[in-house]
Design an enzyme around this catalytic site. Structure first.
Site, PDB file in Angstrom:
ATOM      1  N   HIS A 120       0.846  -1.196   0.000  1.00 28.32           N
ATOM      2  CA  HIS A 120       0.000   0.000   0.000  1.00 28.32           C
ATOM      3  C   HIS A 120       0.875   1.237   0.000  1.00 28.32           C
ATOM      4  O   HIS A 120       1.933   1.245   0.615  1.00 28.32           O
ATOM      5  CB  HIS A 120      -0.927   0.014   1.225  1.00 28.32           C
ATOM      6  CG  HIS A 120      -2.052   0.976   1.071  1.00 28.32           C
ATOM      7  ND1 HIS A 120      -1.962   2.293   1.463  1.00 28.32           N
ATOM      8  CD2 HIS A 120      -3.268   0.813   0.530  1.00 28.32           C
ATOM      9  CE1 HIS A 120      -3.092   2.896   1.169  1.00 28.32           C
ATOM     10  NE2 HIS A 120      -3.907   2.026   0.602  1.00 28.32           N
TER      11      HIS A 120
ATOM     12  N   GLU B 210      -7.921  -5.213  -0.408  1.00 32.67           N
ATOM     13  CA  GLU B 210      -8.505  -5.995  -1.493  1.00 32.67           C
ATOM     14  C   GLU B 210      -8.347  -7.493  -1.276  1.00 32.67           C
ATOM     15  O   GLU B 210      -9.082  -8.292  -1.853  1.00 32.67           O
ATOM     16  CB  GLU B 210      -7.868  -5.581  -2.817  1.00 32.67           C
ATOM     17  CG  GLU B 210      -7.845  -4.073  -2.958  1.00 32.67           C
ATOM     18  CD  GLU B 210      -8.475  -3.574  -4.208  1.00 32.67           C
ATOM     19  OE1 GLU B 210      -8.571  -4.363  -5.154  1.00 32.67           O
ATOM     20  OE2 GLU B 210      -8.859  -2.406  -4.242  1.00 32.67           O
TER      21      GLU B 210
HETATM   22  C1  LIG Z   1      -0.672  -0.600  -3.889  1.00 25.64           C
HETATM   23  C2  LIG Z   1       0.582  -0.279  -4.682  1.00 25.64           C
HETATM   24  C3  LIG Z   1       0.148   0.207  -6.064  1.00 25.64           C
HETATM   25  C4  LIG Z   1       1.381   0.821  -3.967  1.00 25.64           C
HETATM   26  O1  LIG Z   1       2.392   1.208  -4.827  1.00 25.64           O
HETATM   27  P1  LIG Z   1       3.580   2.200  -4.418  1.00 25.64           P
HETATM   28  O2  LIG Z   1       3.253   2.951  -3.186  1.00 25.64           O
HETATM   29  O3  LIG Z   1       3.880   3.015  -5.616  1.00 25.64           O
HETATM   30  O4  LIG Z   1       4.731   1.199  -4.041  1.00 25.64           O
HETATM   31  P2  LIG Z   1       6.067   1.036  -4.825  1.00 25.64           P
HETATM   32  O5  LIG Z   1       5.753   0.741  -6.251  1.00 25.64           O
HETATM   33  O6  LIG Z   1       6.901   2.221  -4.529  1.00 25.64           O
HETATM   34  O7  LIG Z   1       6.658  -0.252  -4.150  1.00 25.64           O
HETATM   35  C5  LIG Z   1       7.732  -0.244  -3.202  1.00 25.64           C
HETATM   36  C6  LIG Z   1       8.505  -1.543  -3.360  1.00 25.64           C
HETATM   37  O8  LIG Z   1       7.665  -2.622  -2.944  1.00 25.64           O
HETATM   38  C7  LIG Z   1       7.456  -3.522  -4.028  1.00 25.64           C
HETATM   39  N1  LIG Z   1       6.038  -3.901  -4.026  1.00 25.64           N
HETATM   40  C8  LIG Z   1       4.984  -3.104  -3.715  1.00 25.64           C
HETATM   41  N2  LIG Z   1       3.847  -3.826  -3.800  1.00 25.64           N
HETATM   42  C9  LIG Z   1       4.195  -5.059  -4.157  1.00 25.64           C
HETATM   43  C10 LIG Z   1       3.467  -6.238  -4.411  1.00 25.64           C
HETATM   44  N3  LIG Z   1       2.133  -6.268  -4.293  1.00 25.64           N
HETATM   45  N4  LIG Z   1       4.122  -7.347  -4.791  1.00 25.64           N
HETATM   46  C11 LIG Z   1       5.471  -7.333  -4.904  1.00 25.64           C
HETATM   47  N5  LIG Z   1       6.233  -6.245  -4.671  1.00 25.64           N
HETATM   48  C12 LIG Z   1       5.607  -5.132  -4.308  1.00 25.64           C
HETATM   49  C13 LIG Z   1       7.795  -2.764  -5.280  1.00 25.64           C
HETATM   50  O9  LIG Z   1       8.203  -3.629  -6.309  1.00 25.64           O
HETATM   51  C14 LIG Z   1       8.904  -1.866  -4.803  1.00 25.64           C
HETATM   52  O10 LIG Z   1      10.067  -2.633  -4.750  1.00 25.64           O
HETATM   53  P3  LIG Z   1      11.509  -1.962  -5.089  1.00 25.64           P
HETATM   54  O11 LIG Z   1      11.747  -1.001  -3.954  1.00 25.64           O
HETATM   55  O12 LIG Z   1      12.429  -3.104  -5.115  1.00 25.64           O
HETATM   56  O13 LIG Z   1      11.370  -1.275  -6.399  1.00 25.64           O
HETATM   57  C15 LIG Z   1       1.480  -1.531  -4.793  1.00 25.64           C
HETATM   58  O14 LIG Z   1       1.785  -2.018  -3.512  1.00 25.64           O
HETATM   59  C16 LIG Z   1       0.851  -2.627  -5.644  1.00 25.64           C
HETATM   60  O15 LIG Z   1       1.029  -2.623  -6.871  1.00 25.64           O
HETATM   61  N6  LIG Z   1       0.102  -3.600  -5.035  1.00 25.64           N
HETATM   62  C17 LIG Z   1      -0.553  -4.620  -5.784  1.00 25.64           C
HETATM   63  C18 LIG Z   1      -1.871  -4.135  -6.341  1.00 25.64           C
HETATM   64  C19 LIG Z   1      -2.930  -3.975  -5.288  1.00 25.64           C
HETATM   65  O16 LIG Z   1      -3.088  -4.789  -4.398  1.00 25.64           O
HETATM   66  N7  LIG Z   1      -3.683  -2.876  -5.403  1.00 25.64           N
HETATM   67  C20 LIG Z   1      -4.735  -2.557  -4.475  1.00 25.64           C
HETATM   68  C21 LIG Z   1      -4.349  -1.418  -3.614  1.00 25.64           C
HETATM   69  S1  LIG Z   1      -5.486  -1.130  -2.303  1.00 25.64           S
END
Ligand SMILES: CC(C)(COP(=O)(O)OP(=O)(O)OC[C@H]1O[C@@H](n2cnc3c(N)ncnc32)[C@H](O)[C@@H]1OP(=O)(O)O)[C@@H](O)C(=O)NCCC(=O)NCCS
Length: 509
Positions: free
Chosen positions: A396, A449
């Site tokens: 998140h 979710e």
């Molecule tokens: C929710 C979300 C979009 C937040 O994104 P964000 O704040 O931009 O987080 P980041 O993209 O900066 O991620 C930070 C790190 O964690 C990792 N990460 C974050 N969510 C991850 C996941 N679900 N699975 C694997 N790795 C994940 C990223 O790859 C990144 O790794 P790095 O530092 O090696 O590059 C992201 O966690 C995600 O894509 N989750 C899956 C989709 C989901 O469940 N969405 C519903 C949200 S309520």
């Protein structure tokens, strides 16, 4: 330290309470300004006349050359600033004032005017020395773009609230209609207010005939289109059928009524679109059921099991609002242009449709089916992360600890029982372990979710309905944000740094 005097505009454009609407409007047009300060006979500010007052006035068919502005001016006794006040303290003092322009006084008498946005700009420039550092981080992470009274998310604590109450407490103890009323009005409803609100919502849940006749064309085959995309189009049609006016041209009461109207019809639209795509007849709203039970009834045609209805209702309460998430921000951006509420809702649904925001729960279910058994969870998750893929339902932007929504939904899922719940709790543990090993320090846990998928599936909702059900509650949050944005609006229009080839260059021959 810089003072208000250094940034104010002087002299202020002013008027007196006895002046006519016609004269004042002409002066505003001449000076190209959106508001002016109303003074008493000793040059002390007693009100602010705004374009909004004029719009309301114009809808009343009163002669502008005889009407006095004192009788139509909404902002009386405005907040004022002393010209010697320091900018940051001045901003803190007036930031919640319901008007954008603030009169500046010396010895109580007007000497100039300053806008809240100028105060904010100068206040933040004095904190941030280098213009380079004004650049917002990618994804606007951590950037404060507005003030809101509607709620907040405290990511480190794993806590969020709607106004002054914990959202978790509200979900545990109240109905969705009560939370909805509370978010819009700022007070919990009395018994009388609650039944009046329920009756209002029920009466608005019927789909207008001219929208209903379009639904079969909007609806596609389940394998070809996302139900949420059908909903986006249906909401556009409904907004047009309801003849919503640009938010710039209507008052708060009308905008609120528009919001309640569109929110009330959305569950009926989702259920109808769902049934059409599955070759079933539309089910009319039930005359007695509450918002969530009625939603489930319109989907299945049967009175729902109260335990399932309450579980979905709690999920909906948990997802009404959640800070400045992408769809809420999208809704606020669109309404900031003065567009109608239907435009803002359709745009917000578009933002919600992305898997990184609201489109994840059906993918969670697919994931759980793909994993199949608890022992497969670790190798499956490892393989995903090692191949640079994201695991749906984890991580998140704001929470760097357990997502409180996920914790309550897990409790609800456990209460409902079932095989999927057993699998989900085991898989959650395994995935969190893999993520903490392969992505150390990122603090990735199950988000809302993950268990939403489990709860919705257990309550008999088809995966097609997962994200639309999310939309059915988040739309209530959007409507509250839309009202808040419109009540103290400035068009949201940030800047970008150009990084392309130097310009201008000659056009190629
Ligand atoms: C929710 C979300 C979009 C937040 O994104 P964000 O704040 O931009 O987080 P980041 O993209 O900066 O991620 C930070 C790190 O964690 C990792 N990460 C974050 N969510 C991850 C996941 N679900 N699975 C694997 N790795 C994940 C990223 O790859 C990144 O790794 P790095 O530092 O090696 O590059 C992201 O966690 C995600 O894509 N989750 C899956 C989709 C989901 O469940 N969405 C519903 C949200 S309520």
């Amino acid at each position: 330290m810089r003072t208000v005097r250094e940034i104010m505009s002087a002299p202020a454009v002013t008027t007196t309470a006895g002046e006519s609407v016609a004269a004042v409007t002409a002066r505003m047009a001449d000076k190209n300004i959106g508001s002016l300060i109303v003074l008493d006979d000793q040059s002390r500010p007693i009100g602010i006349w705004t374009e909004r007052d004029f719009l309301l006035f114009s809808s009343q068919q009163v002669a502008p050359d005889t009407a006095k502005i004192a009788d139509w001016m909404a902002i009386k006794n405005p907040a004022v600033l002393d010209s010697h006040e320091e900018i940051e303290a001045a901003y803190a003092k007036v930031r919640n004032a319901p008007h954008r322009c603030v009169p500046v006084v010396e010895d109580g008498k007007i000497v100039g005017v300053v806008s809240k946005s100028d105060l904010l700009e100068f206040a933040s420039i004095s904190q941030v020395e280098s213009p380079e550092s004004n650049a917002a981080p990618k994804g606007l992470s951590g950037v404060v773009v507005a003030e809101t009274e509607l709620g907040d998310v405290r990511g480190q604590e794993g806590f969020y609230h709607y106004r002054q109450y914990s959202a978790i407490d509200l979900a545990k103890h109240l109905s969705i209609e009560e939370v909805w009323y509370f978010l819009l009005n700022g007070t919990l409803p009395t018994a009388v207010e609650r039944s009046a609100f329920l009756a209002e919502i029920r009466s608005l849940s019927v789909i207008p005939a001219n929208v209903r006749s379009m639904l079969s064309q909007i609806s596609g085959r389940a394998e070809d289109t996302e139900l949420l995309n059908n909903l986006r189009t249906a909401v556009s049609f409904a907004a047009q059928a309801f003849d919503f006016k640009p938010s710039l041209d209507i008052d708060r009461a009308e905008l609120m009524a528009n919001g309640i109207r569109i929110c009330a019809v959305v569950p009926s639209l989702i259920a109808a679109l769902y049934r059409i795509r599955h070759g079933l007849d539309i089910v009319e709203p039930h005359p007695e059921l509450g918002y969530t039970a009625n939603y489930l009834y319109m989907i299945t045609g049967e009175i729902p099991d109260p335990q399932f209805a309450r579980a979905i209702e709690q999920y909906q309460i948990l997802t009404i609002d959640h800070g400045f998430n992408a769809s809420t921000f999208a809704a606020r951006v669109i309404i900031s242009t003065g567009a109608d509420i239907g435009a803002a809702m359709a745009g917000a649904i578009g933002a919600l449709s992305g898997p990184l925001h609201g489109g994840a729960p059906s993918r969670v279910l697919e994931m759980l089916h793909a994993i199949g058994q608890p022992e497969s969870a670790r190798p499956w998750a490892r393989n995903m992360v090692e191949n640079g893929k994201r695991i749906m339902g984890f991580g998140h932007r704001v929470y760097k600890t357990h997502d409180p929504r996920s914790l309550l939904l897990r409790e609800i899922a456990i209460g409902l029982g079932g095989e999927l719940m057993e699998l989900a709790t085991n898989v959650e543990k395994a995935i969190e372990e893999v993520l903490s090993e392969l992505k150390p320090g990122r603090e990735l846990y199950a988000n809302v979710e993950y268990y939403a998928a489990v709860v919705m599936s257990r309550c008999g909702l088809h995966p097609d309905l997962f994200t639309p059900t999310f939309a059915s509650s988040r739309i209530i949050g959007w409507s509250a944000h839309i009202l808040e944005q419109a009540s103290d609006n400035r068009i949201i229009r940030p800047s970008a740094r150009y990084v392309g080839p130097p310009a201008p260059q000659p056009l190629p021959n």
